[in-house]
Design a protein around this motif. Structure first.
Motif, PDB file in Angstrom:
ATOM      1  N   SER A  31       0.858  -1.179   0.000  1.00 40.76           N
ATOM      2  CA  SER A  31       0.000   0.000   0.000  1.00 40.76           C
ATOM      3  C   SER A  31       0.893   1.227   0.000  1.00 40.76           C
ATOM      4  O   SER A  31       2.056   1.168   0.413  1.00 40.76           O
ATOM      5  CB  SER A  31      -0.926   0.007   1.225  1.00 40.76           C
ATOM      6  N   HIS A  32       0.359   2.340  -0.477  1.00 44.37           N
ATOM      7  CA  HIS A  32       1.136   3.579  -0.509  1.00 44.37           C
ATOM      8  C   HIS A  32       0.198   4.769  -0.402  1.00 44.37           C
ATOM      9  O   HIS A  32      -1.024   4.622  -0.529  1.00 44.37           O
ATOM     10  CB  HIS A  32       1.987   3.661  -1.765  1.00 44.37           C
ATOM     11  N   ALA A  33       0.790   5.933  -0.224  1.00 40.82           N
ATOM     12  CA  ALA A  33       0.004   7.124   0.101  1.00 40.82           C
ATOM     13  C   ALA A  33      -0.720   7.714  -1.102  1.00 40.82           C
ATOM     14  O   ALA A  33      -1.495   8.656  -0.945  1.00 40.82           O
ATOM     15  CB  ALA A  33       0.909   8.185   0.730  1.00 40.82           C
ATOM     16  N   PHE A  34      -0.471   7.194  -2.315  1.00 45.22           N
ATOM     17  CA  PHE A  34      -1.159   7.729  -3.491  1.00 45.22           C
ATOM     18  C   PHE A  34      -2.095   6.680  -4.087  1.00 45.22           C
ATOM     19  O   PHE A  34      -1.987   5.486  -3.805  1.00 45.22           O
ATOM     20  CB  PHE A  34      -0.155   8.207  -4.545  1.00 45.22           C
ATOM     21  N   CYS A  35      -3.028   7.138  -4.896  1.00 45.15           N
ATOM     22  CA  CYS A  35      -3.923   6.234  -5.614  1.00 45.15           C
ATOM     23  C   CYS A  35      -3.165   5.581  -6.768  1.00 45.15           C
ATOM     24  O   CYS A  35      -2.089   6.043  -7.166  1.00 45.15           O
ATOM     25  CB  CYS A  35      -5.121   6.994  -6.167  1.00 45.15           C
ATOM     26  N   GLU A  36      -3.744   4.519  -7.320  1.00 45.42           N
ATOM     27  CA  GLU A  36      -3.057   3.819  -8.401  1.00 45.42           C
ATOM     28  C   GLU A  36      -4.064   3.333  -9.441  1.00 45.42           C
ATOM     29  O   GLU A  36      -4.968   2.561  -9.126  1.00 45.42           O
ATOM     30  CB  GLU A  36      -2.268   2.643  -7.842  1.00 45.42           C
ATOM     31  N   LEU A  37      -3.921   3.835 -10.651  1.00 52.10           N
ATOM     32  CA  LEU A  37      -4.719   3.368 -11.768  1.00 52.10           C
ATOM     33  C   LEU A  37      -4.007   2.188 -12.413  1.00 52.10           C
ATOM     34  O   LEU A  37      -2.813   2.255 -12.712  1.00 52.10           O
ATOM     35  CB  LEU A  37      -4.918   4.489 -12.786  1.00 52.10           C
ATOM     36  N   LEU A  38      -4.738   1.116 -12.652  1.00 54.18           N
ATOM     37  CA  LEU A  38      -4.179  -0.078 -13.277  1.00 54.18           C
ATOM     38  C   LEU A  38      -5.020  -0.395 -14.507  1.00 54.18           C
ATOM     39  O   LEU A  38      -6.229  -0.570 -14.411  1.00 54.18           O
ATOM     40  CB  LEU A  38      -4.190  -1.238 -12.281  1.00 54.18           C
ATOM     41  N   TYR A  39      -4.368  -0.458 -15.676  1.00 58.00           N
ATOM     42  CA  TYR A  39      -5.059  -0.717 -16.936  1.00 58.00           C
ATOM     43  C   TYR A  39      -4.374  -1.877 -17.651  1.00 58.00           C
ATOM     44  O   TYR A  39      -3.143  -1.902 -17.770  1.00 58.00           O
ATOM     45  CB  TYR A  39      -5.034   0.518 -17.829  1.00 58.00           C
ATOM     46  N   VAL A  40      -5.145  -2.837 -18.120  1.00 57.28           N
ATOM     47  CA  VAL A  40      -4.593  -3.992 -18.834  1.00 57.28           C
ATOM     48  C   VAL A  40      -4.682  -3.730 -20.333  1.00 57.28           C
ATOM     49  O   VAL A  40      -5.779  -3.655 -20.898  1.00 57.28           O
ATOM     50  CB  VAL A  40      -5.339  -5.285 -18.460  1.00 57.28           C
ATOM     51  N   ASP A  41      -3.521  -3.576 -20.971  1.00 60.61           N
ATOM     52  CA  ASP A  41      -3.469  -3.294 -22.406  1.00 60.61           C
ATOM     53  C   ASP A  41      -3.612  -4.565 -23.228  1.00 60.61           C
ATOM     54  O   ASP A  41      -4.147  -4.536 -24.336  1.00 60.61           O
ATOM     55  CB  ASP A  41      -2.151  -2.582 -22.734  1.00 60.61           C
ATOM     56  N   SER A  42      -3.121  -5.688 -22.712  1.00 58.99           N
ATOM     57  CA  SER A  42      -3.327  -6.971 -23.377  1.00 58.99           C
ATOM     58  C   SER A  42      -3.254  -8.084 -22.343  1.00 58.99           C
ATOM     59  O   SER A  42      -2.570  -7.961 -21.331  1.00 58.99           O
ATOM     60  CB  SER A  42      -2.285  -7.200 -24.477  1.00 58.99           C
TER      61      SER A  42
END
Length: 286
Positions: A31-42
């Motif tokens: 975990s960390h203090a910022f948000c995290e966007l995760l996108y699957v390209d393939s």
């Protein structure tokens, strides 16, 4: 009663990664203090987070909340490409996107492409080191580039909040002649970096077959060949300057080792780097 605001504010971009994971790759829960966007390209991955445990498939995005423990893993038979963007944002409206993946439509995917491309102007390579949190910014980058990343990411979130539903994503579109020229400019500006075909396809909104065929038709050679020639041309310039040894030059132009550099140099120049230097010096002595 839950209070909603009517604006999204991204205050900081911590990192922008494009990963080509191997099959069975996994991360430890963190975990960390910022948000995290995760996108699957393939491909697809499995996510284990407080708010969601399950599959994130190709063209889908999920947003982990700040300080939310999470991990990801790739299946045994799938080597997936994944984009991860770390950012600071206090808006609770994004929380809904930590609960289930959302499929991006063409407009939203284009915004994500622009974010990654703008990120290349701001952040130094490498872009594919797992666990890297705060990436270093370039000493110089285009005016307003870091601000544009935040604006485009805010724009993406606004679109997602407005839709809040899965949308079918069209197959990658054909690539125009103008876009192929953009690819060429991108290669000229970034040939020293580790350029991946899958990343180029994402950045320019096409697929590998179309991109490779269009580039070869336009310039008479493959993308890999063009990149290698640019590397060798720059290496020859550095060799003539006399300021670096071959190991240093190989690193500067982006080869993984001096041995690989020597092999590619010989492939294109029909002589070893040391022989090239001797030839140049002999000509100058005539």
């Amino acid at each position: 009663m839950k209070r909603f605001c009517y604006a999204i504010t991204v205050s900081k971009i911590a990192n922008l990664h494009y990963f080509e994971f191997t099959n069975q790759f996994h991360t430890e829960k963190e975990s960390h203090a910022f948000c995290e966007l995760l996108y699957v390209d393939s491909g697809f991955i499995t996510v284990d987070a407080d708010n969601y445990q399950g599959i994130v498939r190709e063209n889908q995005v999920i947003v982990h909340k700040s300080n939310e423990p999470h991990s990801l893993s790739c299946p045994e038979d799938e080597a997936s490409n994944v984009i991860i963007i770390g950012f600071a944002c206090d808006n609770r409206e994004l929380d809904v996107f930590s609960e289930a993946p959302v499929t991006l439509n063409e407009s939203q995917k284009k915004l994500l492409t622009e974010i990654i491309r703008e990120g290349r102007n701001v952040f130094e390579a490498p872009y594919d080191i797992p666990g890297q949190k705060d990436m270093k910014k370039r000493k110089e980058y285009p005016f307003g580039a870091d601000q544009l990343i935040k604006i485009k990411l805010e724009n993406l979130f606004i679109e997602l909040i407005r839709s809040k539903n899965n949308v079918f994503v069209d197959e990658p579109r054909d690539i125009s002649d103008d876009k192929i020229q953009e690819v060429l400019r991108y290669l000229n500006e970034n040939f020293k970096e580790k350029i991946k075909l899958s990343e180029l396809c994402f950045l320019f909104g096409t697929n590998a077959t179309t991109l490779c065929n269009k580039f070869r038709d336009a310039y008479g050679e493959t993308i890999i060949s063009y990149i290698n020639k640019r590397k060798i041309k720059e290496a020859k310039r550095l060799m003539r300057s006399g300021s670096y040894n071959l190991t240093e030059i190989a690193s500067i132009v982006g080869f993984s080792s001096v041995h690989y550099f020597s092999r590619i140099f010989k492939q294109y120049e029909k002589q070893a780097p040391t022989a090239y230097l001797k030839t140049i010096k002999a000509r100058l002595m005539m």
